[in-house]
Scaffold this motif. Sequence first.
Motif, short mmCIF file in Angstrom:
data_model
loop_
_atom_site.label_atom_id
_atom_site.label_comp_id
_atom_site.label_asym_id
_atom_site.label_seq_id
_atom_site.Cartn_x
_atom_site.Cartn_y
_atom_site.Cartn_z
N SER A 28 0.85 -1.19 0.00
CA SER A 28 0.00 0.00 0.00
C SER A 28 0.88 1.24 0.00
O SER A 28 1.92 1.27 0.68
CB SER A 28 -0.90 0.00 1.23
OG SER A 28 -1.73 1.14 1.25
N ARG A 30 2.83 4.38 0.81
CA ARG A 30 3.21 4.81 2.16
C ARG A 30 4.50 5.60 2.09
O ARG A 30 5.19 5.63 1.07
CB ARG A 30 3.44 3.59 3.05
CG ARG A 30 4.56 2.71 2.53
CD ARG A 30 4.55 1.31 3.09
NE ARG A 30 5.10 1.26 4.43
CZ ARG A 30 5.74 0.20 4.92
NH1 ARG A 30 5.92 -0.88 4.17
NH2 ARG A 30 6.19 0.20 6.14
N THR A 93 8.73 7.94 -0.59
CA THR A 93 7.42 7.33 -0.82
C THR A 93 7.57 6.10 -1.72
O THR A 93 8.28 6.14 -2.72
CB THR A 93 6.47 8.33 -1.49
OG1 THR A 93 6.29 9.46 -0.62
CG2 THR A 93 5.11 7.70 -1.77
N ASN A 101 7.65 -2.78 -2.33
CA ASN A 101 6.67 -2.77 -1.24
C ASN A 101 5.82 -4.04 -1.23
O ASN A 101 4.63 -3.99 -0.94
CB ASN A 101 5.78 -1.53 -1.34
CG ASN A 101 5.08 -1.18 -0.05
OD1 ASN A 101 5.43 -1.66 1.02
ND2 ASN A 101 4.05 -0.34 -0.15
#
Length: 217
Positions: A28, A30, A93, A101
């Motif tokens: 997600s 983040r 990010t 991720n």
Amino acid sequence: SNTGNLIDFSFKRAPGFFDVVAYTGNNSTRTITHNLNSAPEMMIFKLRSASNSWIVYHKNAGATHYSLLNTNDTPFDDSVAFNDTNPTASVFTVGSGYGVNANNQGVIAYLFASLSGISKVGSYSGTGYAVNVDCGFTAGARFVLIKRTDSSGDWYVFNTASGIVSGNDSYMLLNDTDSEVTNTDYIDPLNAGFTVTSSAPAALNTSGGTYMFLAIA
């Protein structure tokens, strides 16, 4: 190996120059905190607990693109890696991309920035003639990593341990398993940084070509 020569590249964590961050992915978008104390200009990501390519952010390609350290592909235009968001002096990010991720997978990130007299993350334009790349150094670059960005091109690595001289300079390709090439003169020493020679191939120096680099003094 007991049959070959080895070379080691070691980078010390230091504010404004280099940091290492480990985290667990959640699939997600983040932000991740870092301790570089300046905005990362180049970031290299690798899954620690699953197989996948090395993902690269470079400021000159921007957060809308990512590159693969293990291929010669042109940077990909996709938001899944960095959510089209440039890093700051405190966080970077990551999007939902698997390589940066993946859910419940360990990730390691290596962060570089430009520090006066020590390191330079930047770009240059090819001319087909000798190109002097000013990094703000005083005694030349000891480590140089170059990748073409407007077309496909290998990741070239030059270093002074193997030789950055006015004659032939050894180089290796990060995206290739071949041994060091020793019989070409693609780079020359320059006190302020390094010079890409007129004999360099299109992957390093062609008229209108664009190239991103990391150089360390």
